[in-house]
Design a protein around this motif. Structure first.
Motif, PDB file in Angstrom:
ATOM      1  N   SER A   1       0.814  -1.228   0.000  1.00 57.33           N
ATOM      2  CA  SER A   1       0.000   0.000   0.000  1.00 57.33           C
ATOM      3  C   SER A   1       0.842   1.271   0.000  1.00 57.33           C
ATOM      4  N   ASP A   2       2.031   1.227   0.574  1.00 53.17           N
ATOM      5  CA  ASP A   2       2.910   2.396   0.580  1.00 53.17           C
ATOM      6  C   ASP A   2       3.768   2.500  -0.680  1.00 53.17           C
ATOM      7  N   MET A   3       3.561   1.568  -1.610  1.00 57.38           N
ATOM      8  CA  MET A   3       4.365   1.547  -2.842  1.00 57.38           C
ATOM      9  C   MET A   3       3.515   1.799  -4.083  1.00 57.38           C
ATOM     10  N   GLY A   4       2.386   2.470  -3.925  1.00 56.90           N
ATOM     11  CA  GLY A   4       1.555   2.799  -5.082  1.00 56.90           C
ATOM     12  C   GLY A   4       0.651   1.678  -5.541  1.00 56.90           C
ATOM     13  N   VAL A   5       0.245   0.808  -4.612  1.00 56.14           N
ATOM     14  CA  VAL A   5      -0.675  -0.275  -4.942  1.00 56.14           C
ATOM     15  C   VAL A   5      -1.937  -0.105  -4.098  1.00 56.14           C
ATOM     16  N   ALA A   6      -3.087  -0.112  -4.766  1.00 53.73           N
ATOM     17  CA  ALA A   6      -4.376  -0.041  -4.073  1.00 53.73           C
ATOM     18  C   ALA A   6      -5.044  -1.408  -4.144  1.00 53.73           C
ATOM     19  N   VAL A   7      -5.398  -1.944  -2.998  1.00 54.45           N
ATOM     20  CA  VAL A   7      -6.104  -3.221  -2.924  1.00 54.45           C
ATOM     21  C   VAL A   7      -7.548  -2.916  -2.549  1.00 54.45           C
ATOM     22  N   LEU A   8      -8.477  -3.385  -3.386  1.00 57.43           N
ATOM     23  CA  LEU A   8      -9.894  -3.104  -3.175  1.00 57.43           C
ATOM     24  C   LEU A   8     -10.674  -4.402  -3.074  1.00 57.43           C
ATOM     25  N   GLY A   9     -11.381  -4.572  -1.976  1.00 55.03           N
ATOM     26  CA  GLY A   9     -12.299  -5.700  -1.818  1.00 55.03           C
ATOM     27  C   GLY A   9     -13.623  -5.319  -2.452  1.00 55.03           C
ATOM     28  N   MET A  10     -13.991  -6.011  -3.509  1.00 61.01           N
ATOM     29  CA  MET A  10     -15.171  -5.669  -4.300  1.00 61.01           C
ATOM     30  C   MET A  10     -16.303  -6.648  -3.978  1.00 61.01           C
ATOM     31  N   LEU A  11     -17.194  -6.265  -3.053  1.00 59.74           N
ATOM     32  CA  LEU A  11     -18.328  -7.121  -2.722  1.00 59.74           C
ATOM     33  C   LEU A  11     -19.210  -7.209  -3.968  1.00 59.74           C
ATOM     34  N   ALA A  12     -19.422  -8.404  -4.475  1.00 63.20           N
ATOM     35  CA  ALA A  12     -20.140  -8.569  -5.739  1.00 63.20           C
ATOM     36  C   ALA A  12     -21.125  -9.731  -5.649  1.00 63.20           C
ATOM     37  N   MET A  13     -22.166  -9.651  -6.451  1.00 68.67           N
ATOM     38  CA  MET A  13     -23.153 -10.727  -6.547  1.00 68.67           C
ATOM     39  C   MET A  13     -23.700 -11.083  -5.158  1.00 68.67           C
TER      40      MET A  13
END
Length: 174
Positions: free
Chosen positions: A90-102
């Motif tokens: 996260s501190d290196m320009g990476v965004a992790v997104l949990g995408m609640l779907a279906m």
């Protein structure tokens, strides 16, 4: 005969005009199956923090989209590794997104699940448009998007090497 040709040409022209100006939403992705190298479809979704997010908000970052549902045991099983990706990058320009779907109606349960498990990556609430645009048929699905918005990793099934695969992709593009 001449009238028939003019009539036929008029009908063809009318069909062309109507199809060109149909009321299809500009935000709906309609370019065939998603594949590596495609631009990832944008989205506008509410997060568990009450803010609204778009994929374009993360331009210039590598984005890991982890599509999951409360009913999906394999999705939940891999969440600790998704959290580890977030903590590591996260501190290196990476965004992790949990995408609640279906999983309509499970937003509060998902928010509680994240809190109970101390997951600190963003939780976004999906909708029908997200499901359609990302052609979600199976969960878990993971999509990694590079800094320019192109898909560089895509999997639609549980992958025992997923963490290592995503780590290698992130290392390559960070």
């Amino acid at each position: 005969m001449k009238k028939s040709i003019i009539y036929l040409m008029s009908v063809c022209f009318l069909v062309f005009i109507l199809s060109a100006f149909s009321s299809k939403s500009d935000s709906v992705y309609d370019h065939g199956p998603l594949k590596i190298g495609d631009y990832a479809p944008n989205f506008i979704l509410e997060g568990s923090d009450g803010k609204t997010y778009q994929l374009s908000d993360f331009k210039g970052k590598i984005v890991v989209l982890d599509f999951w549902a409360m009913w999906c045991a394999p999705c939940k099983k891999k969440m600790p590794k998704i959290q580890k990706l977030h903590e590591t990058y996260s501190d290196m320009g990476v965004a992790v997104l949990g995408m609640l779907a279906m999983n309509k109606g499970a937003e509060e349960k998902a928010k509680t699940y994240f809190a109970e498990n101390e997951y600190s990556f963003k939780l976004l609430y999906g909708n029908d448009e997200l499901t359609k645009n990302y052609e979600l048929k199976f969960l878990p699905t993971v999509v990694v998007v590079d800094k320019e918005g192109k898909i560089v990793y895509l999997t639609t099934k549980p992958n025992p090497n997923e963490f290592e695969d995503i780590t290698a992709i992130v290392e390559k593009y960070k």
